[in-house]
Design a protein around this motif. Structure first.
Motif, mmCIF file in Angstrom:
data_model
loop_
_atom_site.group_PDB
_atom_site.id
_atom_site.type_symbol
_atom_site.label_atom_id
_atom_site.label_comp_id
_atom_site.label_asym_id
_atom_site.label_seq_id
_atom_site.Cartn_x
_atom_site.Cartn_y
_atom_site.Cartn_z
ATOM 1 N N GLN A 15 0.699 -1.046 0.397
ATOM 2 C CA GLN A 15 0.103 0.522 0.035
ATOM 3 C C GLN A 15 0.930 1.056 0.280
ATOM 4 O O GLN A 15 0.406 2.496 -0.697
ATOM 5 C CB GLN A 15 -0.702 0.061 1.392
ATOM 6 C CG GLN A 15 -2.095 -1.308 0.819
ATOM 7 C CD GLN A 15 -2.355 -1.169 2.001
ATOM 8 O OE1 GLN A 15 -2.246 -0.979 3.512
ATOM 9 N NE2 GLN A 15 -3.675 -1.878 2.407
ATOM 10 N N TYR A 19 1.622 3.664 -2.462
ATOM 11 C CA TYR A 19 1.084 5.626 -2.485
ATOM 12 C C TYR A 19 1.936 5.722 -3.529
ATOM 13 O O TYR A 19 2.474 7.181 -4.039
ATOM 14 C CB TYR A 19 0.833 6.193 -1.298
ATOM 15 C CG TYR A 19 0.691 7.123 -0.301
ATOM 16 C CD1 TYR A 19 -0.573 8.121 -1.215
ATOM 17 C CD2 TYR A 19 1.506 7.734 -0.559
ATOM 18 C CE1 TYR A 19 -0.445 8.945 -0.419
ATOM 19 C CE2 TYR A 19 1.254 9.334 0.152
ATOM 20 C CZ TYR A 19 0.345 9.938 0.214
ATOM 21 O OH TYR A 19 0.433 10.669 0.350
ATOM 22 N N GLN A 22 3.089 7.051 -6.361
ATOM 23 C CA GLN A 22 1.732 8.185 -7.321
ATOM 24 C C GLN A 22 2.190 9.337 -6.894
ATOM 25 O O GLN A 22 1.582 11.058 -7.720
ATOM 26 C CB GLN A 22 0.565 8.278 -7.287
ATOM 27 C CG GLN A 22 -0.293 6.443 -6.920
ATOM 28 C CD GLN A 22 -1.778 6.020 -6.379
ATOM 29 O OE1 GLN A 22 -1.795 6.508 -5.980
ATOM 30 N NE2 GLN A 22 -1.638 5.243 -6.386
#
Length: 225
Positions: A15, A19, A22
């Motif tokens: 996760q 993140y 991005q």
């Protein structure tokens, strides 16, 4: 060896990775640097990474002062836990060096590794002058250093006489050091050369090594210097 991540940790890592991927790379780098600077032990670990990344023997030597800082730990509250933590931290940081030395692209040749390991023993003996390690917390690190030093010594392309002289010089030089000749499992030819040096040393008079034989002869004859 660190434990492999659990399923929950793997999910969290994924996760976070998604993140970060991005976000702008410069922003991620800044977050990463801020996180490192805020954690003393993490900062020290990454300082080690930077020194090793240089591939410089001088920087490898600097690693030793980072991993084995001078401290006075001879008495006081919680002394044993402090000594234990000291050597646990040293093990953790120096394990980064050992990992690098074991890679195929390791920048240090065998002799440079041997020199670094000798520096490590010198540093370890130095800090033990002000750290009471009666509990033996250093032993895991000492064993690692000893195994590597002996292995690198055996690979040195030195003349037989030089190896024998080195063994004699370091036989009793440090309190914490591999036993010479017992731990070195010397090949027969080197063992014989070392034994001959030992026999010659025992046959000589017990005088300072910097006194010349010519001066000794004059003194023995009763002449003034």
């Amino acid at each position: 060896m660190p434990k492999p991540p659990s399923a929950t940790q793997i999910k969290s890592i994924q996760q976070l990775t998604d993140y970060f991927n991005q976000q702008p790379p410069e922003q991620v780098a800044e977050w990463f640097a801020q996180t490192i600077i805020a954690d003393t032990q993490l900062k020290k670990k990454w300082q080690i990474h930077l020194l090793l990344a240089s591939g410089s023997p001088a920087n490898y030597k600097k690693v030793l002062t980072q991993a084995l800082p001078k401290k006075v730990l001879v008495h006081g509250p919680n002394m044993w836990s402090k000594v234990g933590k000291y050597f646990n931290d040293a093990n953790e940081l120096l394990s980064l060096v050992f990992e690098q030395l074991d890679t195929d692209n390791n920048p240090l040749n065998n002799e440079q590794q041997f020199e670094w390991l000798m520096q490590a023993f010198e540093r370890l003996n130095l800090v033990l002058g002000t750290i009471d390690d009666s509990g033996g917390y250093r032993l895991a690190l000492e064993e690692q250093l000893s195994e590597r030093l002996i292995s690198r010594f055996n690979r040195l392309e030195w003349p037989l006489a030089k190896k024998a002289e080195w063994l004699q010089e370091y036989q009793y030089k440090h309190d914490v050091f591999p036993y010479i000749p017992e731990h070195f499992a010397l090949p027969a030819e080197l063992a014989t050369a070392f034994e001959q040096l030992e026999a010659a040393k025992e046959a000589q008079p017990d005088v300072p090594g910097n006194v010349s034989m010519a001066l000794l002869e004059r003194l023995n004859n009763g002449d003034g210097a």
